[in-house]
Design an enzyme around this catalytic site. Structure first.
Site, PDB file in Angstrom:
ATOM      1  N   CYS A   1      54.587  32.055   9.064  1.00  0.00           N
ATOM      2  CA  CYS A   1      54.464  30.877   9.813  1.00  0.00           C
ATOM      3  C   CYS A   1      53.542  31.001  10.871  1.00  0.00           C
ATOM      4  CB  CYS A   1      55.717  30.205  10.243  1.00  0.00           C
ATOM      5  SG  CYS A   1      55.793  28.730  10.885  1.00  0.00           S
TER       6      CYS A   1
ATOM      7  N   CYS B   1      49.610  23.289  11.268  1.00  0.00           N
ATOM      8  CA  CYS B   1      50.155  24.247  10.383  1.00  0.00           C
ATOM      9  C   CYS B   1      49.304  25.447  10.223  1.00  0.00           C
ATOM     10  CB  CYS B   1      50.221  23.519   9.056  1.00  0.00           C
ATOM     11  SG  CYS B   1      50.945  24.505   7.784  1.00  0.00           S
TER      12      CYS B   1
HETATM   13  O1  PYC Z   1      52.146  28.080   8.821  1.00  0.00           O
HETATM   14  O2  PYC Z   1      52.503  26.887  10.915  1.00  0.00           O
HETATM   15  C1  PYC Z   1      52.640  27.187   9.753  1.00  0.00           C
HETATM   16  C2  PYC Z   1      53.634  26.304   9.029  1.00  0.00           C
HETATM   17  C3  PYC Z   1      54.276  25.242   9.510  1.00  0.00           C
HETATM   18  C4  PYC Z   1      55.247  24.838   8.462  1.00  0.00           C
HETATM   19  C5  PYC Z   1      55.066  25.581   7.387  1.00  0.00           C
HETATM   20  N1  PYC Z   1      54.129  26.563   7.583  1.00  0.00           N
END
Ligand code: PYC
Length: 314
Positions: A239, A89
């Site tokens: 993300c 994550c």
């Molecule tokens: O930032 O990799 C990320 C992530 C995955 C799910 C929520 N954030």
């Protein structure tokens, strides 16, 4: 439930992370994969207790801090959310390093963090931003078309960025917060269709993240995204693993060269700055840079007669 459970909350450019700093289950001294196995088999109620309602919500990503296997590592961590476990994550790793700094456990500079899908390097900078050098990432398949009942057909790439993603350049509507319900519904239907048609990542891995792209709203950025996480929540940040998967796809199609900065704008307009280095066997080594803020410290309490001590299951 071991008591008390102490957590520190932070958000990384809008996306929350809840870090369990004490009171977590004893998962033994095995490899991090073995400890993840034990966590999910024997202590899944702890996962749901910490992140699900009424103590958390579907948007919270949990992080269980563990003793690292290698003495030189700063921490080992297992990430989880309201429906299960995450390989890596990106926003969560930024939250972990920021929280460790808040606790006085790390200083500025590079740190190794162990995760179930491999070690990542995370560097805390003087300006409090964190650069995460993520696990090697790659495009697995390109231009895969899936027929989605009631939603039509969608074409995307399948890529690994620490989690499995289906990345779609033609979203069903503009990527705005106002459209979030339509985006969630469409992305959920696409994910279900992928599973029904047995379209997977490598070795049959479940594709549990769906990522839409569009032009950025801010011309200084490279692209805007919306990411459906496992479950029904969408990433408020750009993300980290999704940005890594995207950069791997761009590298494979020849539109992102090593060292070029990729500014990934998320659904709130916040940005992760990314870039890649060439890796082995056509993979890339992505890095993403962002910032987290600590928002609270809490002691979670679980009364013996609380019917929702292990969280509400929807
Ligand atoms: O930032 O990799 C990320 C992530 C995955 C799910 C929520 N954030």
């Amino acid at each position: 439930m071991p008591l008390p459970v102490l957590v520190i909350d932070s958000h990384t450019q809008g996306e929350p992370t809840r870090i369990v700093v004490s009171g977590g289950p004893d998962l033994g001294n095995g490899s991090i994969e073995e400890r993840l196995q034990r966590f999910s088999a024997e202590y899944d109620h702890f996962r749901s207790a910490v992140v699900c309602e009424p103590r958390g919500s579907e948007v919270v990503v949990g992080a269980l801090l563990l003793e690292p296997v290698q003495p030189a590592s700063s921490a080992a961590v297992i990430f989880f959310n309201d429906v299960g476990y995450l390989g890596m994550c990106g926003h969560g790793t930024i939250g972990v390093l920021t929280t460790l700094a808040y606790l006085g456990k790390v200083k500025t500079g590079p740190h190794t963090i162990e995760t179930p899908v491999g070690n990542v390097q995370a560097t805390l900078h003087e300006d409090k931003t964190v650069t995460v050098e993520n696990v090697a990432s790659y495009r697995y398949r390109s231009a895969v078309t899936v027929e989605v009942a009631r939603y039509g057909s969608y074409t995307g790439d399948i890529a690994w960025g620490g989690n499995w993603f289906f990345l779609i350049a033609n979203p069903p509507c503009p990527l705005t917060l106002d459209n979030r319900l339509e985006l969630i519904a469409t992305a959920t239907a696409i994910r279900t269709a992928l599973q029904e048609k047995e379209i997977t990542g490598a070795d049959g891995a479940l594709i549990d993240h769906i990522e839409f792209f569009s032009a950025p709203h801010d011309a200084r950025n490279s692209s805007r995204n919306f990411v459906l996480c496992p479950g029904a929540s969408f990433d408020r940040s750009p993300c980290g693993t999704g940005t890594s998967a995207k950069m791997a796809c761009l590298y494979h199609e020849g539109t992102l060269s090593p060292g070029t900065v990729w500014r990934q704008e998320g659904i709130l307009g916040t940005v992760f700055e990314g870039s890649i280095r060439e890796g082995q066997d056509g993979e890339v080594n992505p890095s993403i840079r962002g910032r987290a803020w600590v928002t609270g410290e809490s002691k979670l309490l679980f009364a013996e007669d609380d019917p929702f001590a292990a969280g509400i299951k929807f």
